[in-house]
Design an enzyme around this catalytic site. Structure first.
Site, PDB file in Angstrom:
ATOM      1  N   GLU A  34       0.826  -1.205   0.000  1.00  0.00           N
ATOM      2  CA  GLU A  34       0.000   0.000   0.000  1.00  0.00           C
ATOM      3  C   GLU A  34       0.863   1.260   0.000  1.00  0.00           C
ATOM      4  O   GLU A  34       1.802   1.380   0.795  1.00  0.00           O
ATOM      5  CB  GLU A  34      -0.900  -0.006   1.235  1.00  0.00           C
ATOM      6  CG  GLU A  34      -2.292   0.468   0.981  1.00  0.00           C
ATOM      7  CD  GLU A  34      -3.048  -0.430   0.026  1.00  0.00           C
ATOM      8  OE1 GLU A  34      -3.161  -0.063  -1.173  1.00  0.00           O
ATOM      9  OE2 GLU A  34      -3.514  -1.490   0.442  1.00  0.00           O
ATOM     10  N   HIS A  35       0.560   2.189  -0.896  1.00  0.00           N
ATOM     11  CA  HIS A  35       1.283   3.456  -1.042  1.00  0.00           C
ATOM     12  C   HIS A  35       2.752   3.224  -1.428  1.00  0.00           C
ATOM     13  O   HIS A  35       3.608   4.054  -1.155  1.00  0.00           O
ATOM     14  CB  HIS A  35       1.177   4.307   0.228  1.00  0.00           C
ATOM     15  CG  HIS A  35      -0.187   4.887   0.420  1.00  0.00           C
ATOM     16  ND1 HIS A  35      -0.548   6.132  -0.047  1.00  0.00           N
ATOM     17  CD2 HIS A  35      -1.298   4.370   1.002  1.00  0.00           C
ATOM     18  CE1 HIS A  35      -1.825   6.359   0.255  1.00  0.00           C
ATOM     19  NE2 HIS A  35      -2.294   5.295   0.883  1.00  0.00           N
ATOM     20  N   ASP A 173      -3.669   0.563  -9.588  1.00  0.00           N
ATOM     21  CA  ASP A 173      -5.086   0.275  -9.787  1.00  0.00           C
ATOM     22  C   ASP A 173      -5.410  -0.010 -11.249  1.00  0.00           C
ATOM     23  O   ASP A 173      -6.108  -0.969 -11.579  1.00  0.00           O
ATOM     24  CB  ASP A 173      -5.931   1.448  -9.291  1.00  0.00           C
ATOM     25  CG  ASP A 173      -5.775   1.675  -7.800  1.00  0.00           C
ATOM     26  OD1 ASP A 173      -5.175   0.831  -7.120  1.00  0.00           O
ATOM     27  OD2 ASP A 173      -6.258   2.717  -7.319  1.00  0.00           O
ATOM     28  N   TYR A 225      -4.025  12.340   0.554  1.00  0.00           N
ATOM     29  CA  TYR A 225      -3.234  11.405  -0.249  1.00  0.00           C
ATOM     30  C   TYR A 225      -2.040  12.143  -0.864  1.00  0.00           C
ATOM     31  O   TYR A 225      -0.898  11.677  -0.819  1.00  0.00           O
ATOM     32  CB  TYR A 225      -4.134  10.803  -1.331  1.00  0.00           C
ATOM     33  CG  TYR A 225      -3.526   9.715  -2.191  1.00  0.00           C
ATOM     34  CD1 TYR A 225      -3.856   8.386  -1.981  1.00  0.00           C
ATOM     35  CD2 TYR A 225      -2.651  10.019  -3.236  1.00  0.00           C
ATOM     36  CE1 TYR A 225      -3.334   7.380  -2.775  1.00  0.00           C
ATOM     37  CE2 TYR A 225      -2.119   9.025  -4.037  1.00  0.00           C
ATOM     38  CZ  TYR A 225      -2.463   7.708  -3.811  1.00  0.00           C
ATOM     39  OH  TYR A 225      -1.940   6.727  -4.605  1.00  0.00           O
TER      40      TYR A 225
END
Length: 385
Positions: A34-35, A173, A225
């Site tokens: 994640e990230h 994504d 974000y």
């Protein structure tokens, strides 16, 4: 098939003719990583059975007509020559941004009629926006015979989201939606876009991966974000590397020491470097057939996202804590954060127990009741008709 026919029939009602084709593109769950994608690191998503479906036909008059079964309102009619970044804050920015990105890259798209319907939960951290982008990109790639590869479509969709929509997301994504295969997780190196399909058949091993949608909505373009991304870029600059991916896990302590009193940057760097290591560990465990050992790695990832990256929320923490207390093998938030979904790895026998505990705990906390469903590794984007 029912959704496919409904979208096709609705297209005919809206536009008065049969579409030239129908396409689908899935949402995704990120198993781990994640990230890390905008830090040139590693990610491991898989596609969901939930999809965006689009019926599409070409136009030659420079018009883009868009309609969604999921949004109130009629057909939105846009002039291709008027498409410009930040000009649209509605849902139409995602498909329109794809058309803009294709044309900016020199591809001869002269217009389209599009009708969309999606079963990907919006705002749940499951990439509903990427599914919209990829399904439109794949349709136009096929209809206009552009000859673009899946990874190239993903890149263009990322550009649409970054520049046209204004959300500073990484490449994961769109790549997951475009490139995942049924029964597999996608081990993706976001620097060179190299891919490896890792078999993931939890049911065969007596396990399930549950998605718990907390119903807490998030929006990537609202600033938080972007702040995390800017902080990661600052950390890389202070450490003299192109991206945080270039900090070896073995050298993490020394790197953190060099950051001195930059406490916020230290936390961001620590998360990214340890998360890349967690992705590589999960890949090894799956390839060795030690799938249950993945559970604790997921839980470690949640602690890092909660404490170092600070993008969790009370609802996500409650899912994780309750699931673990009820016998889950592991759990963590997934997606961009500030709401959305958590994933929970459970034994078959514990699915009902864990689900019941989470729902009851949410009720006791006076939170909105969560939506719980099984995540099954599914096919990526494809033409249906």
């Amino acid at each position: 098939m029912a959704a496919q026919q409904q979208v096709r029939d609705a297209f005919v009602t809206l536009y008065g003719a049969e579409p030239e084709g129908v396409w689908s593109a899935p949402g995704r769950v990120n198993l781990i990583g994640e990230h890390t994608d905008y830090n040139d690191g590693f990610v491991m998503p898989f596609a969901l059975p939930h999809t965006a479906v689009a019926a599409v036909s070409r136009r030659e008059d420079g018009r883009l007509r868009l309609h969604s079964a999921d949004v109130e309102g009629g057909v939105v009619d846009l002039a291709l020559d008027d498409l410009a970044p930040a000009s649209d804050r509605a849902w139409t920015a995602y498909p329109a941004g794809v058309v803009w990105a294709l044309r900016e890259a020199g591809h001869p798209v002269t217009g389209a009629d599009v009708h969309l319907a999606s079963t990907v939960p919006s705002g749940a951290g499951l990439s509903s926006s990427a599914a919209l982008e990829v399904v439109v990109a794949l349709a136009l790639n096929d209809l206009y015979d552009l000859g673009l590869q899946r990874w190239q479509l993903a890149r263009l969709c990322q550009r649409a989201e970054n520049v046209y929509v204004g959300a500073p997301t990484g490449i994961m994504d769109q790549t997951a939606s475009a490139c995942c295969e049924a029964g597999h997780a996608l081990f993706l190196d976001t620097r060179d876009l190299s891919q490896k399909q890792i078999p993931l058949d939890l049911a065969a091993e007596g396990m399930r991966l549950l998605v718990v949608d907390t119903q807490v909505k998030h929006a990537h373009s609202d600033g938080e974000y972007g702040k995390r991304r800017a902080g990661c870029e600052k950390g890389a600059a202070l450490l003299g590397v192109d991206a945080l991916r270039d900090i070896p896990y073995a050298d993490l302590d020394a790197a953190l020491e060099r950051l001195g009193d930059e406490e916020e940057i230290r936390r961001l760097v620590r998360h990214v470097v340890t998360e890349d290591e967690r992705v590589e560990r999960v890949v090894s465990l799956l390839e060795e057939g030690d799938t249950r050992a993945v559970g604790p790695v997921l839980t470690q990832g949640h602690a890092s996202l909660r404490d170092d990256f600070r993008i969790s929320c009370p609802e996500l923490d409650l899912v994780v804590d309750t699931a673990l207390a009820s016998g889950a093998l592991g759990a963590r938030m997934t997606g961009g954060g500030f709401g959305g979904s958590a994933i929970v790895l459970v034994e078959d026998a514990d699915v009902d127990t864990v689900t019941k505990a989470v729902v009851e705990t949410f009720a006791a906390a006076d939170f909105t009741s969560p939506r719980v469903f099984e995540a099954v590794p599914s096919a990526g984007a494809r033409r249906l008709v």
